[in-house]
Motif scaffolding. Structure first.
Motif, PDB file in Angstrom:
ATOM      1  N   ARG A 140       0.848  -1.200   0.000  1.00 27.83           N
ATOM      2  CA  ARG A 140       0.000   0.000   0.000  1.00 27.83           C
ATOM      3  C   ARG A 140       0.875   1.237   0.000  1.00 27.83           C
ATOM      4  O   ARG A 140       1.776   1.361   0.815  1.00 27.83           O
ATOM      5  CB  ARG A 140      -0.863   0.004   1.253  1.00 27.83           C
ATOM      6  N   ARG A 143      -2.127   4.967   3.584  1.00 25.12           N
ATOM      7  CA  ARG A 143      -3.218   4.381   4.372  1.00 25.12           C
ATOM      8  C   ARG A 143      -4.345   5.384   4.564  1.00 25.12           C
ATOM      9  O   ARG A 143      -4.971   5.438   5.624  1.00 25.12           O
ATOM     10  CB  ARG A 143      -2.684   3.914   5.720  1.00 25.12           C
ATOM     11  N   ARG A 151      -4.767   2.969  11.321  1.00 18.92           N
ATOM     12  CA  ARG A 151      -3.517   3.381  10.684  1.00 18.92           C
ATOM     13  C   ARG A 151      -2.374   3.419  11.694  1.00 18.92           C
ATOM     14  O   ARG A 151      -1.325   2.842  11.484  1.00 18.92           O
ATOM     15  CB  ARG A 151      -3.708   4.768  10.061  1.00 18.92           C
ATOM     16  N   GLN A 155       0.728   0.823  11.900  1.00 15.53           N
ATOM     17  CA  GLN A 155       2.086   1.302  11.672  1.00 15.53           C
ATOM     18  C   GLN A 155       3.006   1.011  12.856  1.00 15.53           C
ATOM     19  O   GLN A 155       4.144   0.615  12.663  1.00 15.53           O
ATOM     20  CB  GLN A 155       2.082   2.782  11.319  1.00 15.53           C
ATOM     21  N   ASN A 171       3.769  -2.256   5.263  1.00 19.55           N
ATOM     22  CA  ASN A 171       2.501  -1.970   4.581  1.00 19.55           C
ATOM     23  C   ASN A 171       2.082  -2.996   3.537  1.00 19.55           C
ATOM     24  O   ASN A 171       1.363  -2.693   2.601  1.00 19.55           O
ATOM     25  CB  ASN A 171       2.516  -0.587   3.936  1.00 19.55           C
TER      26      ASN A 171
END
Ligand code: UDP
Ligand code: MG
Length: 334
Positions: A140, A143, A151, A155, A171
């Motif tokens: 990705r 986000r 998110r 992370q 990701n």
């Protein structure tokens, strides 16, 4: 046999758990993409879509059956006997494709049922595969479609995993292409506590990355509520790193050093004529150290629990029904 230069026979694997709201749309979009790739001569016309029903309690399986009856050459299905979780459903699909004797698949792409991953990238993944990559990760590029909470937790999870020394692709979820060689290698990992994102980088091989933007779920709800997400994160950590155990040891050494310093300090105070006062400091250290000990036992216990589950070697899933056009041979339970 590798078929990287020619048109690969591709299987797109879609794990589905209670996805009746989104499945018709997904089937339409994905089969459209498949047909397009076939007509552009990028993949072989024997390529298929494989839905793995992870013990859904709604109409997901009857929808898959319907799709298969209408168009058996495109839609295949596997029904698991119960809900075994996303990772196991995915593994079942990947291994079924590897073991499919009648059709020798060259590559498999796994994608979620909710169309959040960009199916436009599939063609580019094949392109990378044809230039020699055995594994292509869909990553990705941002986000933006996630909630702030998802998110930030996601992370920090990736960061923490990196800190623990686990090699996972930042990701990247489970949208990826794997060639036959990679699938064969994956089949040799027999762990019951499955965290595919951690295993795939261990396989080696030449890998590539395709970036995409993740869309929002068009219908239905996320099948990963907070509890499941936390469990999944814990699975990832304890399956791939013993660093937490080392941190406990380090903490023990540190606390011991503190206690030695305290003993020295109190002796000095005692001999210089002060009475020992301050029950507060004692009470605090009692609670503090007690808490740390319990936490440490808990972490050790997590690992013992893992060993317990692995030692039993229970099968990771059971297949209830197969809907493949070509007859399946030699398919074993894993
Ligand atoms: N899924 C599954 N079994 C489960 C939970 C989820 O097969 O026990 C599938 C689900 O149908 C979907 C994929 O895993 O295809 C990812 O789930 P979801 O989209 O709900 O997760 P999110 O994108 O919210 O992280
Ligand atoms: Mg999703």
């Amino acid at each position: 046999m590798d078929n990287k230069s020619g048109k690969p026979v591709l299987a797109i694997i879609v794990p589905c758990y209670n996805e009746q709201e989104v499945l018709p749309e997904t089937a339409k979009e994905l089969s459209g993409a498949l047909q397009q790739l076939i007509s552009e001569q990028i993949i072989d016309e024997r390529s298929i879509l494989l839905f793995v029903d992870d013990g859904s309690s709604d109409n997901t399986w009857s929808l898959i059956e319907k799709l298969h009856t209408e168009n058996p050459s495109v839609f295949s299905g596997i029904k698991l006997s119960g809900n075994r979780g996303h990772q196991n459903a995915l593994l079942c699909g990947l291994l079924a494709v590897k073991d499919h004797a009648a059709l020798s698949f060259d590559a498999a792409i796994s994608i979620d049922a909710d169309l959040q991953d960009d199916i436009g990238v599939i063609g580019k993944m094949i392109e990378k595969y044809r230039t020699g990559c055995e594994i292509v990760y869909g990553v990705r590029s941002n986000r933006k479609t996630d909630s702030f909470f998802k998110r930030s937790t996601a992370q920090s999870f990736y960061r923490f995993m990196r800190f623990l020394g686990v090699d996972i692709v930042y990701n990247h979820a489970d949208f990826r292409l794997m060639g036959r060689n990679a699938l064969e290698a994956l089949a040799e990992y027999s762990e019951v506590n499955l965290f595919l994102r951690g295993i795939i980088p261990l396989l080696g091989f030449k890998t590539g990355i395709e970036y995409y933007t993740r869309a929002e779920r068009p219908a239905g709800t996320s099948k990963y509520p907070l509890g499941k997400m936390l469990q999944f994160a814990l699975e990832g950590i304890t399956s791939f790193s013993v660093k937490p155990l080392r941190l406990i040891t380090l903490l023990g050494v540190l606390l011991f050093a503190v206690s030695v310093a305290m003993i020295v300090y109190f002796f000095v105070r005692y001999f210089s004529g002060y009475t020992i006062s301050g029950w507060a400091s004692i009470a605090c250290s009692l609670w503090g150290i007690g808490g740390l000990i319990l936490l440490s036992i808990g972490i050790v216990g997590e690992y013992i629990g893992k060993i317990y589950l692995e030692a039993k070697r229970r099968p990771r899933y059971h297949v209830e029904r197969f809907l493949f056009m070509q007859e399946r041979n030699n398919y074993e339970q894993h």
